[in-house]
Design an enzyme around this catalytic site. Structure first.
Site, mmCIF file in Angstrom:
data_model
loop_
_atom_site.group_PDB
_atom_site.id
_atom_site.type_symbol
_atom_site.label_atom_id
_atom_site.label_comp_id
_atom_site.label_asym_id
_atom_site.label_seq_id
_atom_site.Cartn_x
_atom_site.Cartn_y
_atom_site.Cartn_z
ATOM 1 N N GLY A 92 0.833 -1.203 0.000
ATOM 2 C CA GLY A 92 0.000 0.000 0.000
ATOM 3 C C GLY A 92 0.869 1.256 0.000
ATOM 4 N N LEU A 93 0.505 2.207 -0.862
ATOM 5 C CA LEU A 93 1.347 3.403 -0.992
ATOM 6 C C LEU A 93 1.383 4.225 0.291
ATOM 7 C CD1 LEU A 93 0.616 4.495 -4.650
ATOM 8 C CD2 LEU A 93 2.870 4.044 -3.636
ATOM 9 N N ASP A 94 0.305 4.196 1.070
ATOM 10 C CA ASP A 94 0.341 4.925 2.350
ATOM 11 C C ASP A 94 1.360 4.295 3.290
ATOM 12 O OD1 ASP A 94 -1.259 2.635 2.575
ATOM 13 O OD2 ASP A 94 -2.770 3.589 3.833
ATOM 14 N N THR B 233 -8.621 3.180 8.912
ATOM 15 C CA THR B 233 -9.661 2.215 8.565
ATOM 16 C C THR B 233 -9.128 0.799 8.778
ATOM 17 O OG1 THR B 233 -10.436 3.733 6.881
ATOM 18 C CG2 THR B 233 -11.193 1.451 6.719
#
Ligand SMILES: Nc1ncnc2c1ncn2[C@@H]1O[C@H](COP(=O)(O)OP(=O)(O)OP(=O)(O)O)[C@@H](O)[C@H]1O
Ligand SMILES: CC(C)(CO)[C@@H](O)C(=O)NCCC(=O)O
Ligand SMILES: [K+]
Length: 249
Positions: free
Chosen positions: A100-102, A125
């Site tokens: 995931g880029l985050d 989330t």
């Protein structure tokens, strides 16, 4: 002014910083693209010249936002992309595009701030934990449901777990065994998060006997901060990484 966006699964975190990056001029959290443009329209004397963003949404949703930024603000957004390496930091996934880029940006931000082995926990989330060794190797991590998902699953899959949002907020003043549904669920889910974080801390101690830095970020970081004395709560950690991944000059 530079507009920065962190498009998560439930919220968009946004901020506007000065051209040289030294000042944070505006910031907010919104739950939709249209709410974002309303907030920006309400910011006095806003003059966005450049924009960078990270998104964990679908390519179609991200592209739609990029188009609206072009149409409404006249800026061409630079989107963070997956990479196998940035500076000293190497992506530890078998397929680096799948991370995931985050998470990747939080890893870049943490290593930049910590300059040694790091544990990063992002509580949104979803909740994620990532490990980075002192020489910048991302060693992988863990993903589990965050507080909003845990609550939703309980109410979706039971008949009688129902309570008011306002009561829920009050329930978290302490973590004694709950004496109402709201207390029992809210405190139970927070204890799940805290247990998860405590377990990550044990793993980090075993992996990094020479010492490490712990970074907490995401909307629910405050609920676990005292589980890790010495942890740095860095609300803008993804933005720190975004500036590294997308330099604008
Ligand atoms: N101002 C706020 N607006 C919305 N949520 C908030 C706010 N402050 C704290 N929270 C908490 O933050 C959580 C959402 O976290 P965050 O905003 O980091 O993630 P997200 O965008 O939903 O998800 P992700 O980035 O992980 O995909 C919610 O559980 C909520 O309780
Ligand atoms: C885990 C989330 C949802 C956290 O926001 C995001 O980083 C994501 O969609 N990741 C892709 C899957 C992965 O990181 O393995
Ligand atoms: K996030």
């Amino acid at each position: 002014m530079i507009l920065e966006l962190d498009c998560g699964n439930s919220f968009i975190k946004w901020r506007v910083i000065s051209e040289d990056g030294s000042q944070r001029l505006f910031a907010g959290v919104v739950d939709s693209d249209s709410a974002l443009f309303e907030s920006l329209a309400a910011a006095p004397e806003l003059r966005v010249s450049r924009c960078r963003l990270v998104s964990v949404r679908s390519d179609a949703e991200t592209e739609q936002l990029v188009v609206r930024l072009r149409e409404l603000l006249g800026v061409e957004a630079v989107c963070a992309q997956s990479a196998s390496q940035v500076g000293m930091v190497r992506n530890g996934y078998e397929d680096f595009r799948r991370l995931g880029l985050d998470r990747w940006l939080a890893v870049l931000g943490a290593y930049h701030l910590g300059q040694r082995a790091c544990l990063v926990v992002d509580l949104g989330t979803a909740v994620t934990a990532d490990f980075i060794s002192a020489d910048g190797m991302h060693q992988g991590g863990f993903i589990c449901p965050g507080l909003p998902l845990m609550r939703d699953q309980l109410s979706t899959h039971t008949r009688r777990i129902r309570y008011d949002r306002q009561v829920a907020l009050a329930a978290l003043q302490e973590l004694e065994p709950g004496r109402s549904t709201a207390e029992a669920v809210e405190r139970g889910c927070v204890l799940m998060l805290r247990g998860f974080v405590a377990e990550q801390l044990l793993q980090a101690r075993a992996r990094f006997p020479e010492g490490f830095e712990v970074f907490l970020t995401g909307g629910d970081a405050d609920l676990v901060r005292d589980v890790v004395p010495g942890a740095q709560v860095v609300t803008d950690l993804v933005f720190v990484g975004l500036a590294i991944a997308c330099p604008l000059s």
